[in-house]
Design an enzyme around this catalytic site. Structure first.
Site, PDB file in Angstrom:
ATOM      1  N   ASP A 160       0.647  -0.995   0.009  1.00 33.86           N
ATOM      2  CA  ASP A 160       0.070   0.015  -0.005  1.00 33.86           C
ATOM      3  C   ASP A 160       0.900   1.402  -0.065  1.00 33.86           C
ATOM      4  OD1 ASP A 160      -1.944  -2.160   0.313  1.00 33.86           O
ATOM      5  OD2 ASP A 160      -2.970  -1.066   1.910  1.00 33.86           O
ATOM      6  N   ARG A 203      -0.836   5.989  17.045  1.00 34.13           N
ATOM      7  CA  ARG A 203      -0.797   6.911  16.281  1.00 34.13           C
ATOM      8  C   ARG A 203      -0.364   8.407  16.540  1.00 34.13           C
ATOM      9  NH1 ARG A 203      -0.280   2.961  13.390  1.00 34.13           N
ATOM     10  NH2 ARG A 203      -1.987   1.768  12.575  1.00 34.13           N
ATOM     11  N   ASP A 228      -7.929   5.478  11.758  1.00 29.47           N
ATOM     12  CA  ASP A 228      -6.610   6.001  11.757  1.00 29.47           C
ATOM     13  C   ASP A 228      -6.480   7.266  10.987  1.00 29.47           C
ATOM     14  OD1 ASP A 228      -5.414   4.077  13.392  1.00 29.47           O
ATOM     15  OD2 ASP A 228      -4.696   2.798  11.924  1.00 29.47           O
ATOM     16  N   SER A 282      -6.020  -8.168   7.638  1.00 33.76           N
ATOM     17  CA  SER A 282      -5.005  -7.037   7.694  1.00 33.76           C
ATOM     18  C   SER A 282      -4.583  -7.029   9.045  1.00 33.76           C
ATOM     19  CB  SER A 282      -5.768  -5.512   7.001  1.00 33.76           C
ATOM     20  OG  SER A 282      -6.590  -5.111   8.223  1.00 33.76           O
TER      21      SER A 282
END
Length: 405
Positions: free
Chosen positions: A17, A99, A128, A182
């Site tokens: 990605d 994050r 996110d 994922s």
């Protein structure tokens, strides 16, 4: 027509990605890309990310790979653990808490290299994107943010692979085709979602678990450990002093062995939908139980109960991406003030997925065996005082009862 972007700092993993995003940024914005890869203890070799970035034309001085493990645990995980934060009563916030640190470092690098934009690989359906961008804007209100998943038309894994092949982007062999699920990992946890996990009725396949053994296959003999705390933070395991990241890694190893920390959760995302995820937080689960145990001895009832009222709000702020908000900082100040005497040792028994507190002691304990004993307390507590206490608390109930009977 796109905004003019000269240089962008991309949160880069080296996977399919973000490698596609790297080239897409170059193609779409005709800009220079700076890559940033954070080592948060995800357990992966990060040098291939550097090599791939260089292969794709990134200047060596614009490839950043930073070891943030100690900062992550010391400045993010530990403050959250002091709060006993659990989102929706269960989730230890392993992805959420990583994050703001990534966002912070991206903004720092952007200033260092004079970039006018930052970019991330979060999708438009997830939390996110919110967490990253709230962090960016809090730390640099004027930064430009690029979120490719909200802009491009590469809406499937097949299209991503076709784009990569058309531009000679190396694709890991195991990424050809649909991934079964994922994952996101750091020193605190591993999360898995999507594909084989999307039906909440289906049991999580055993191959999804990567951080813990099956509790059924864990050792048949319990393991007893101790954790020492100073002012709310864990500082030693079995008497051995450890840095924050080393301590969490040690607890992760113990948790893995005993199958501790698995959570199958259907949660409410900030963007509005429900999602089903599987979380493994071995060391964090042990640490959470131990911290609560030492607080049982050292926190006054009023402080302890107020903390329990604040914890869900704190957890929601972290989950939703408001780490850098004034309300989170206000809550943190109150929580940290409560931890001044949260010092001592907790003994725990680890056994087949369970964490069981078996003892706690503290030089600042509020527990008085003399007061609480069922034996002769030698005048430490006058039981006759309870009569007036009860009558005063019962007064309104008695008045209500007389009126309504």
């Amino acid at each position: 027509m796109t905004d003019q972007i000269n240089r962008v700092v991309l949160a880069y993993s080296g996977g399919l990605d973000t490698s596609v995003i790297l080239r897409w940024l170059q193609d779409t914005y005709a800009c220079e890309v700076v890559t940033f890869t954070a080592d948060l203890g995800q357990g992966e070799e990060l040098e291939p990310a550097r090599e791939k970035a260089l292969l794709m034309g990134i200047k060596p001085e614009h490839v950043f790979i930073d070891d943030l493990r100690e900062e992550f645990v010391r400045d993010y995980v530990y403050p959250m653990m002091r709060a006993n934060a659990l989102y929706e009563g269960l989730y230890l916030l392993g992805t959420s808490i990583a994050r703001p640190l990534i966002a912070k470092r991206q903004i720092e690098i952007a200033a260092q290299v004079n970039a006018d934009a930052v970019a991330h690989g979060a999708t438009g359906k997830g939390n996110d994107q919110v967490r990253f961008e709230l962090g960016y804007y809090a730390l640099n209100p004027d930064i430009k943010v690029i979120a490719p998943w909200r802009e491009w038309d590469l809406t499937s894994r097949t299209k991503l692979i076709e784009y990569a092949e058309s531009r000679q982007i190396p694709i890991p062999r195991d990424k050809r085709g649909e991934a079964p699920f994922s994952t996101d990992a750091n020193l605190l946890h591993t999360s898995s979602e999507g594909k084989v996990l999307e039906d909440p009725w289906d049991e999580v396949p055993d191959y999804v678990f990567s951080r813990t053994v099956n509790p059924e296959d864990a050792p048949d003999t319990p393991e007893v450990i101790t954790i020492d705390f100073e002012r709310g933070d864990a500082v030693a395991v079995n008497g051995e002093g450890l840095s924050p990241a080393s301590l969490l890694a040690r607890l992760n190893d113990l948790g893995r062995t005993h199958g501790i920390g698995r959570l199958d959760l259907v949660e409410n995302r900030f963007v509005g939908m429900k999602s089903r995820g599987m979380y493994e937080t071995p060391g964090g689960t042990i640490l959470h139980a131990a911290h609560r145990a030492i607080e049982q001895l050292t926190l006054d009832r009023g402080a302890a109960h107020l903390k329990d009222e604040l914890a869900p709000r704190y957890a929601e702020l972290v989950y939703n991406g408001f780490w850098f908000s004034p309300e989170r900082e206000m809550l943190q100040a109150a929580i940290d003030a409560s931890q001044d005497k949260v010092t001592g040792t907790v003994r725990l028994k680890l056994y087949k997925g369970g964490v069981h507190v078996t003892g706690r002691r503290s030089p600042h304990s509020l527990y008085s065996e003399k007061v609480v004993t069922f034996e002769d307390d030698q005048g430490a507590y006058d039981q006759r005082d309870a009569a007036g206490f009860i009558k005063l608390n019962a007064l309104r109930l008695r008045l209500l009862g007389r009126r309504d009977r």
